[in-house]
Design a protein around this motif. Structure first.
Motif, PDB file in Angstrom:
ATOM      1  N   ARG A 129       3.206  -3.206  17.118  1.00 31.47           N
ATOM      2  CA  ARG A 129       2.580  -3.802  17.145  1.00 31.47           C
ATOM      3  C   ARG A 129       2.153  -3.711  17.442  1.00 31.47           C
ATOM      4  O   ARG A 129       0.735  -3.254  17.254  1.00 31.47           O
ATOM      5  CB  ARG A 129       3.049  -5.797  16.137  1.00 31.47           C
ATOM      6  CG  ARG A 129       1.709  -5.917  15.751  1.00 31.47           C
ATOM      7  CD  ARG A 129       1.985  -7.706  16.031  1.00 31.47           C
ATOM      8  NE  ARG A 129       1.719  -7.919  17.313  1.00 31.47           N
ATOM      9  CZ  ARG A 129       1.667  -9.365  17.022  1.00 31.47           C
ATOM     10  NH1 ARG A 129       0.919 -10.443  16.403  1.00 31.47           N
ATOM     11  NH2 ARG A 129       0.651 -10.011  18.114  1.00 31.47           N
ATOM     12  N   THR A 163      -1.353  -1.279  15.774  1.00 31.63           N
ATOM     13  CA  THR A 163      -2.613  -2.368  15.453  1.00 31.63           C
ATOM     14  C   THR A 163      -3.946  -1.179  16.043  1.00 31.63           C
ATOM     15  O   THR A 163      -4.889  -0.802  15.650  1.00 31.63           O
ATOM     16  CB  THR A 163      -2.743  -3.321  16.806  1.00 31.63           C
ATOM     17  OG1 THR A 163      -1.699  -4.281  15.728  1.00 31.63           O
ATOM     18  CG2 THR A 163      -4.402  -4.134  17.349  1.00 31.63           C
ATOM     19  N   ILE A 203       5.662  -6.068  10.764  1.00 30.66           N
ATOM     20  CA  ILE A 203       4.682  -6.665  10.871  1.00 30.66           C
ATOM     21  C   ILE A 203       3.267  -6.177  10.408  1.00 30.66           C
ATOM     22  O   ILE A 203       2.871  -7.776   9.857  1.00 30.66           O
ATOM     23  CB  ILE A 203       5.028  -7.712  11.962  1.00 30.66           C
ATOM     24  CG1 ILE A 203       4.258  -8.842  11.181  1.00 30.66           C
ATOM     25  CG2 ILE A 203       3.973  -7.185  13.105  1.00 30.66           C
ATOM     26  CD1 ILE A 203       4.515 -10.266  12.252  1.00 30.66           C
ATOM     27  N   SER A 204       3.321  -5.022  10.776  1.00 36.79           N
ATOM     28  CA  SER A 204       1.772  -4.504  10.477  1.00 36.79           C
ATOM     29  C   SER A 204       2.707  -3.360   9.220  1.00 36.79           C
ATOM     30  O   SER A 204       3.465  -2.585   9.540  1.00 36.79           O
ATOM     31  CB  SER A 204       1.809  -3.969  11.817  1.00 36.79           C
ATOM     32  OG  SER A 204       1.122  -5.131  12.990  1.00 36.79           O
ATOM     33  N   ASN A 205       0.898  -3.351   8.471  1.00 41.54           N
ATOM     34  CA  ASN A 205       1.464  -2.339   8.067  1.00 41.54           C
ATOM     35  C   ASN A 205       0.577  -0.752   8.327  1.00 41.54           C
ATOM     36  O   ASN A 205       0.628  -0.517   9.615  1.00 41.54           O
ATOM     37  CB  ASN A 205       0.128  -2.336   6.488  1.00 41.54           C
ATOM     38  CG  ASN A 205      -1.493  -2.422   6.816  1.00 41.54           C
ATOM     39  OD1 ASN A 205      -1.282  -2.881   8.194  1.00 41.54           O
ATOM     40  ND2 ASN A 205      -2.073  -1.777   6.698  1.00 41.54           N
ATOM     41  N   VAL A 263       7.476 -12.430  10.330  1.00 39.10           N
ATOM     42  CA  VAL A 263       7.093 -12.677   9.468  1.00 39.10           C
ATOM     43  C   VAL A 263       8.001 -14.138   8.581  1.00 39.10           C
ATOM     44  O   VAL A 263       8.334 -14.962   9.196  1.00 39.10           O
ATOM     45  CB  VAL A 263       7.532 -11.668   7.968  1.00 39.10           C
ATOM     46  CG1 VAL A 263       6.754 -10.293   7.992  1.00 39.10           C
ATOM     47  CG2 VAL A 263       8.848 -11.855   7.986  1.00 39.10           C
ATOM     48  N   PRO A 303      -0.298  -8.161   6.137  1.00 35.49           N
ATOM     49  CA  PRO A 303       0.639  -7.823   7.206  1.00 35.49           C
ATOM     50  C   PRO A 303       0.008  -8.017   8.609  1.00 35.49           C
ATOM     51  O   PRO A 303      -1.959  -8.707   8.278  1.00 35.49           O
ATOM     52  CB  PRO A 303      -0.363  -6.074   7.488  1.00 35.49           C
ATOM     53  CG  PRO A 303      -1.002  -5.944   5.789  1.00 35.49           C
ATOM     54  CD  PRO A 303      -0.825  -7.292   5.743  1.00 35.49           C
ATOM     55  N   LEU A 304       0.200  -8.567   9.418  1.00 36.39           N
ATOM     56  CA  LEU A 304      -0.500  -8.684  10.781  1.00 36.39           C
ATOM     57  C   LEU A 304      -0.685  -7.914  12.044  1.00 36.39           C
ATOM     58  O   LEU A 304       0.430  -7.284  12.484  1.00 36.39           O
ATOM     59  CB  LEU A 304       0.301 -10.569  11.559  1.00 36.39           C
ATOM     60  CG  LEU A 304      -0.244 -11.189  12.354  1.00 36.39           C
ATOM     61  CD1 LEU A 304      -1.764 -11.551  12.543  1.00 36.39           C
ATOM     62  CD2 LEU A 304       1.289 -11.989  12.674  1.00 36.39           C
ATOM     63  N   HIS A 305      -1.757  -7.835  13.007  1.00 33.28           N
ATOM     64  CA  HIS A 305      -1.850  -7.037  14.289  1.00 33.28           C
ATOM     65  C   HIS A 305      -2.160  -7.859  14.992  1.00 33.28           C
ATOM     66  O   HIS A 305      -2.886  -8.947  15.425  1.00 33.28           O
ATOM     67  CB  HIS A 305      -3.450  -6.340  13.594  1.00 33.28           C
ATOM     68  CG  HIS A 305      -3.216  -5.496  12.674  1.00 33.28           C
ATOM     69  ND1 HIS A 305      -4.177  -3.915  11.976  1.00 33.28           N
ATOM     70  CD2 HIS A 305      -2.050  -5.238  11.061  1.00 33.28           C
ATOM     71  CE1 HIS A 305      -3.617  -3.971  11.220  1.00 33.28           C
ATOM     72  NE2 HIS A 305      -2.619  -3.488  10.883  1.00 33.28           N
ATOM     73  N   ASP A 306      -2.669  -7.270  15.996  1.00 31.61           N
ATOM     74  CA  ASP A 306      -2.537  -7.651  17.607  1.00 31.61           C
ATOM     75  C   ASP A 306      -3.119  -8.183  17.915  1.00 31.61           C
ATOM     76  O   ASP A 306      -4.842  -7.072  17.789  1.00 31.61           O
ATOM     77  CB  ASP A 306      -2.197  -6.765  18.675  1.00 31.61           C
ATOM     78  CG  ASP A 306      -1.271  -7.218  19.853  1.00 31.61           C
ATOM     79  OD1 ASP A 306      -2.239  -8.341  20.538  1.00 31.61           O
ATOM     80  OD2 ASP A 306      -0.592  -6.545  20.949  1.00 31.61           O
ATOM     81  N   LEU A 324      -5.697  -6.891  21.245  1.00 32.91           N
ATOM     82  CA  LEU A 324      -6.101  -5.553  21.529  1.00 32.91           C
ATOM     83  C   LEU A 324      -7.661  -5.650  20.556  1.00 32.91           C
ATOM     84  O   LEU A 324      -8.462  -4.209  20.477  1.00 32.91           O
ATOM     85  CB  LEU A 324      -5.498  -4.631  20.467  1.00 32.91           C
ATOM     86  CG  LEU A 324      -3.622  -5.078  21.395  1.00 32.91           C
ATOM     87  CD1 LEU A 324      -2.793  -4.024  20.401  1.00 32.91           C
ATOM     88  CD2 LEU A 324      -3.745  -4.028  22.633  1.00 32.91           C
TER      89      LEU A 324
END
Lengths: 458, 458
Positions: free
Chosen positions: A117, A121, A213-215, B62, B81-84, B87
């Motif tokens: 992730r 990101t 979890i991320s695209n 998720v 979707p989830l990013h950090d 950052l």
């Protein structure tokens, strides 16, 4: 067209990371490493010099092998105090357009699901300018502070790293199909769930059901760097790396190294030139050869012996305080220690420990190119052609003075010779390293061939 | 001076994090969450509105409790979707001067030595604008992907978190003395090693010898936020938190909560007002009451039931797909489930599951203040005075539309009433929350009282 030189700028989020003591240079600005403006200035300088990217070394522990204490390392600012390099990247990215950002992250201390992730990101935020230097870590102090009872042996670290790569490849390359995000308002579907797959990884070291979890980011998998010098390390690199950092001290050694790595790549069904090779190099530029040599002497005089030997002790896990620094290397009884110095001083055994440590210490192992811009460019061309490399990882004596001199004096010389870009080829790091259009991993990379099993977590 | 209102902007690095389905709103910009410019715009907007900070929610897994599958969550962009979030911070910081940045990080999945460096780094980069929302994590999917065999029970999570805090307090507050960095060129001393101490922490869950790898940042310890609602969570907050996020639906409930938290703080020798209390609030502003109510209806119509019930199922660990959404809550046989809804709909048991879920879903549990700027300001003042709170955690329906409306219409009204700053008090987050000069933790905070043993690692 002549074979083009690629350049990376070697950094770390500490004071004088690869030249201990050089924080004492009147023009050194490393003490600003906690400031955003410092990193933005460096990023803009490297982009002005058309570097592929900035490359961050990193460790998670203090150096405490020398004298069996953290005190010498702390006193001499040996990669200490050290801040997290990943957290500076979005600021640098917002102030640049093309420069890449490659950071060291350890497979030993960060969970693969978390790391995946982080890098996805950053690759989104930079629009595809991220690289990852894969390390397995070597400091005992890292292990002890990060939840282990002690350092894992190299064999086990690499076995674990191999499985780690499998996990992150599955997350980056196979979990989300292209076009999974449809944003279809009618059907209340942001992401088509049939195009997002659990990875159901169950191995010896990791169990990771997924999905990611991320695209997927522009590059999906970040550009993969590696620096292992051991045989295990080279095999790992041959399989996984798109670029290798290395240390060599003459063009013959360089040539042998390149040949070895490229033949290992072929053994795992990759092409010889799928891996770009970047030896570490410290450029010391003068308007005359004499000026450059005097500059080298001045820099040497500011190098800290205790700092340099602390970092060497940490790298090797050998406390050098047991040796008299003024004894000749050839008189040391331990073969292994003599062998280590051979690597740095090219078999010139009439060196004392102190001389060898000081020679090594400036630019931390880097080969030093000392001379006029023309002389440095000559040497670079020689290494490119005879050493069969793809570019250099430019180290610093003073920061960012070394980069500044190099960009101002050597880059134009390389451009004049048709050896170096005047414009970036693309906007992603992989394109700038491998050519326009090469945004994602090559099809023959092992990551592309991984299969994920049929999802069971529905 | 009237008691001043403090504001935080609630965000997450995903599409429509706290209002599932609202990505479908024509003006919603959440789909840009992978872009640096999106985050810079939001940070500048909140700074224009003189918010204390932006607060990032975060999870590492998720949502897959609803229908025992990740697919509904993925389809409806449920925190996915989830990013950090960490950052993005340096980019936002480089474009602002006063806004704080508080992010959620879990004590369950990140090693304390690693987290300590992350937050010290960010506090340096932002010159003291960092906060940390301490969570122990609740999703089973996080545990399974991050190396555990399953979710740890609450009791154990909090015991572990208590020791975790001890470790990071030692690293931040006790490992490096003030003035440890001397940069004395004569003696080749960057840091005085006698002022840097190993922490030698040996506990039930962690062994961390130290010393801290990073030098102290302006705030040393980031501003500590916490959101636990359970009795264990409140005790943890009373001991550690400088600010609490909470969810309440009427001013009476708010008052009882504040009284409880403040009395727990006193029991651990802190002052009643050492902890700032921030209920989550979703403002829906109109130029008339009717316009605001119509806006609420429009937003409700874009809310995704499946998305909202997926997030609720994840939060509670209960798969709501087993219930008919159109049944009345009062007819549900399980006391626990009925109790949960009581929390969200204030004991109005004639609601159906669907109605309750949709009511809860917009702004994810937040109390909704719907009306003209004056009406919203009235309600905020009432909660401030009667509910004994310190401000609000402003949630969003559309992003950043909700923030934009609030800053444009409500902030000036609060300023007119003398309830809200027109200039920032300081440049660090803690100063803006606790007043000029309060840069580091208060002396009566438990972290200040921790002792580290005499270093044994020399």
């Amino acid at each position: 067209m002549k074979k083009q030189i690629h350049l990376l700028g070697f950094a770390q989020n500490s004071v004088a990371p690869h030249s201990p003591g050089l924080w004492r240079h009147p023009k050194d600005e490393g003490q600003r490493h906690g400031e955003i403006s410092y990193w933005i200035e460096i990023a803009q300088l490297l982009e002005e010099g058309k570097f592929d990217g900035i490359f961050f070394a990193d460790v998670y522990g203090v150096y405490n092998v020398y004298r069996n204490s953290y005190k010498p390392g702390i006193q001499h600012a040996v990669q200490s105090p050290l801040h997290d390099p990943l957290l500076t990247i979005s600021a640098m990215a917002s102030a640049t357009k093309n420069l890449g950002f490659a950071s060291t992250i350890s497979t030993t201390y960060i969970q693969p699901y978390y790391l995946a992730r982080q890098l996805t990101t950053l690759d989104h935020l930079t629009k595809g300018r991220i690289g990852w230097n894969i390390v397995t870590s070597y400091l005992e102090s890292e292990a002890l502070n990060l939840g282990l009872k002690g350092k894992i042996n190299r064999e086990e670290r690499y076995a674990r790293a191999a499985e780690y790569m499998e996990v992150v490849y599955k997350l980056w390359e196979k979990s989300w199909e292209d076009g999974a995000i449809v944003a279809d308002k009618e059907s209340d579907t942001y992401t088509d769930p049939e195009k997002v797959h659990a990875i159901n990884h169950k191995g010896k070291y990791f169990e990771v059901p997924g999905p990611h979890i991320s695209n997927p980011s522009p590059q999906r998998t970040p550009v993969l760097f590696q620096a292992g010098a051991s045989s295990k390390g080279r095999d790992f690199a041959a399989k996984n790396a798109e670029a290798i950092f290395c240390v060599q001290h003459d063009v013959e050694g360089m040539k042998a190294f390149s040949k070895d790595v490229r033949s290992r790549a072929k053994q795992v069904d990759r092409n010889e030139d799928d891996i770009l090779i970047f030896p570490a190099m410290l450029p010391i530029v003068g308007s005359t050869e004499e000026e450059a040599k005097n500059k080298y002497k001045e820099l040497q005089s500011l190098l800290s012996y205790d700092g340099a030997v602390s970092i060497l002790s940490g790298h090797l896990g050998v406390d050098f305080s047991v040796y008299d620094p003024d004894q000749y290397i050839e008189n040391i009884e331990t073969d292994a220690i003599r062998g280590v110095f051979d690597l740095y001083v090219g078999g010139k055994k009439k060196w004392t420990i102190r001389e060898a440590v000081m020679h090594r210490g400036l630019g931390n192992e880097s080969v030093k190119f000392v001379g006029t811009p023309e002389q440095i460019a000559d040497e670079m061309e020689l290494w490119m052609d005879e050493g069969d490399i793809n570019g250099f990882n430019i180290n610093q004596a003073t920061t960012p003075g070394t980069f500044r001199d190099f960009v101002k004096y050597v880059v134009p010389e390389l451009q004049k010779r048709g050896r170096y870009r005047t414009e970036y080829e693309g906007t992603t790091l992989r394109e700038n390293m491998f050519g326009k259009g090469n945004i994602q991993l090559a099809d023959n990379h092992p990551a592309k061939k991984i299969n994920i099993s049929v999802p069971t977590l529905q």
